[in-house]
Design an enzyme around this catalytic site. Structure first.
Site, short mmCIF file in Angstrom:
data_model
loop_
_atom_site.label_atom_id
_atom_site.label_comp_id
_atom_site.label_asym_id
_atom_site.label_seq_id
_atom_site.Cartn_x
_atom_site.Cartn_y
_atom_site.Cartn_z
N GLY A 1 0.84 -1.18 0.00
CA GLY A 1 0.00 0.00 0.00
C GLY A 1 0.88 1.23 0.00
O GLY A 1 2.07 1.16 0.29
N ASN B 1 -12.37 -10.82 -15.45
CA ASN B 1 -11.26 -11.02 -14.52
C ASN B 1 -10.31 -12.05 -15.08
O ASN B 1 -10.71 -13.17 -15.42
CB ASN B 1 -11.79 -11.51 -13.17
N THR C 1 -2.01 -7.29 -9.83
CA THR C 1 -2.13 -8.66 -9.32
C THR C 1 -3.18 -9.41 -10.13
O THR C 1 -3.01 -10.57 -10.50
CB THR C 1 -2.50 -8.65 -7.83
N HIS D 1 -13.21 0.69 -5.06
CA HIS D 1 -12.65 -0.53 -5.64
C HIS D 1 -11.49 -0.10 -6.53
O HIS D 1 -11.65 0.74 -7.41
CB HIS D 1 -13.71 -1.26 -6.47
N ASP D 2 -10.31 -0.68 -6.32
CA ASP D 2 -9.13 -0.20 -7.03
C ASP D 2 -9.28 -0.27 -8.54
O ASP D 2 -8.76 0.59 -9.26
CB ASP D 2 -7.87 -0.93 -6.56
#
Length: 485
Positions: free
Chosen positions: A15, A295, A258, A235-236
């Site tokens: 982070g 995804n 990721t 949400h990133d």
């Protein structure tokens, strides 16, 4: 007076707090504080340390004050689906379980014994992933749920700790697979199926609204700036898409971290049978947009390979080693569940190739090449699927790759070659920038996301990759591998 904007951007492995200002019509970005993140196996499950994340945010703000910044605006984005359960006094009941935990491995199968997955998709528009909040709650410890007064997603819990106010930000809430795509509210039928009350969830709020002021008195041991907290697209991925400098009419994005998230920004959801079978998702974006995307397992694959090598080689070195290794010696479906959280990523690739009677990669370079080749093939295949589902075949003229993976020149070029499409790479900090842009919109710096994106495009440099080779024959074989499953 120039305002100070701080993006708290937390991913699965690290982070950071990033400071931004709008100066002479350009967005600046500077890292203030970086810290590690990760889950650990405790009491039978993989857990995040949410207290550690909160402390690091405070330490970052203290650094900011040391640098002479007395006031700032702040937004928080993190990964999706995971949550904290708190009691009626707002006390955390347990450290949150990580989405890669094995507890949901059989959740979809068991859930579907009494509830149609087709119906689930037409109600929520969200793709089937075993770690979705819906399935996590389906297998959650009932005694813990009975003690819970509120469920807060990770960024909402951190925001609550900072301000004392509980909300559920919509872009992240949509990933739970508990929001109804038609009513735009919690799906009461699904809550009933899970034996949960709507009161478990804090009020839904839009990205871009104000949450509240930092409780300076709560953190009296630290000298902190006066801070106003904004509900950004928490949400990133939602933040990353806001931070994508798409300027043409038809562009697609690949948020490469990721996870790799490949899709388009839309005004309407697609809950067709074809979208369901292709496992595409309709996550909510800022300003009433839909992130229609797939995804893909993403850079997690090479991250784990590097970790098993004790990080003896940088990612740039791994890419260079892969580039010197024969191409496309294996075809692998990287989205198989075996790659989600294996004991050894390298051995999992080797076992897959052995099982499918392909050349087994033995050296580090061969494993890295296998990873990159099959990520590029997956990106190209899913671009084809995406264009079919959105009826934009032949119209999408650029793939914007943003996030950390946009720095991988080898994979970017490979993707351009396999997909036969122009690739525009950058910014690498799209998530933090999207976070910042929502704060700036809240403060009236821009009149729209489109305006903000134009400023973004003029604030940073980008790399362009055009197709140099053609791998149509390999892509044909990859299509056959995926479609016959």
């Amino acid at each position: 007076m120039t305002k100070n904007y701080v993006a708290v951007d937390i991913g699965a492995s690290s982070g950071r707090l990033m400071l931004s200002q709008l100066i002479d019509g350009k967005i600046t970005l500077k890292e203030i504080h970086r810290f590690k993140n990760g889950f650990t196996f405790q009491e039978g499950h993989d857990h995040w340390d949410i207290d550690h994340l909160l402390k690091e945010i405070i330490l970052g703000l203290a650094k900011l004050k040391e640098q002479g910044i007395d006031e700032c605006i702040l937004g928080i984005d993190t990964w999706a689906v995971d949550y904290c359960l708190v009691d009626a006094q707002g006390k955390l009941l347990a450290q949150p379980v990580a989405y890669r935990d094995a507890r949901t491995n059989e959740a979809i199968k068991k859930f579907s014994e009494n509830y149609s997955l087709d119906r689930l998709y037409t109600r929520t528009g969200i793709q089937l992933q075993p770690f979705n909040t819906l399935f996590q709650l389906f297998v959650e410890d009932r005694s813990l749920l009975d003690k819970a007064d509120k469920l807060l997603l990770i960024p909402d819990y951190l925001g609550y700790q900072l301000t004392g106010k509980m909300v559920t930000e919509k872009t992240n809430a949509s990933t739970t697979q508990l929001l109804n795509v038609h009513t735009k509210d919690w799906d009461e039928e699904l809550l009933e199926y899970l034996h949960l009350s709507k009161s478990l969830f804090a009020p839904l709020v839009d990205a871009g609204t104000t949450l509240g002021a930092l409780q300076l008195e709560k953190f009296g041991d630290y000298d902190l700036p006066k801070t106003q907290v904004i509900n950004v697209a928490s949400h990133d991925t939602a933040s990353a898409i806001i931070g994508t400098p798409g300027q043409s009419t038809n562009w697609a994005y690949l948020s490469s971290g990721t996870w790799s998230l490949l899709g388009v920004e839309s005004k309407v959801e697609n809950i067709s049978r074809e979208a369901f079978l292709a496992n595409y998702t309709n996550e909510w974006g800022a300003h009433n947009t839909i992130r229609f995307l797939k995804n893909i397992m993403g850079m997690w694959l090479i991250q784990e390979v590097a970790r098993e090598d004790n990080y003896a080689h940088s990612y740039a070195e791994l890419a260079q080693m892969a580039s010197e290794t024969p191409a496309f010696s294996q075809l692998v479906d990287v989205n198989e569940v075996a790659f989600l959280n294996p004991t050894s990523m390298t051995q999992t690739f080797q076992a897959y190739c052995q099982k499918t009677q392909q050349k087994v990669p033995t050296t580090l370079a061969e494993v890295a090449r296998c990873v990159y080749d099959n990520l590029a093939l997956c990106y190209a295949f899913e671009l084809e699927q995406l264009m079919k589902l959105t009826q934009t075949q032949g119209k999408v003229d650029c793939l914007h790759i943003v996030g950390g993976g946009s720095n991988n020149a080898f994979l970017n070029q490979l993707t351009a070659d396999v997909a036969q499409m122009k690739v525009m790479a950058g910014p690498g900090e799209a998530t933090a920038l999207g976070n910042i842009m929502m704060q700036m919109l809240n403060q009236g710096e821009f009149d729209s996301i489109q305006t903000a994106r134009k400023v973004l495009a003029n604030s940073f440099d980008y790399a362009i990759y055009l197709p140099q080779k053609n791998y149509d024959d390999v892509l044909v074989k990859y299509r056959e591998l995926i479609t016959k499953k």
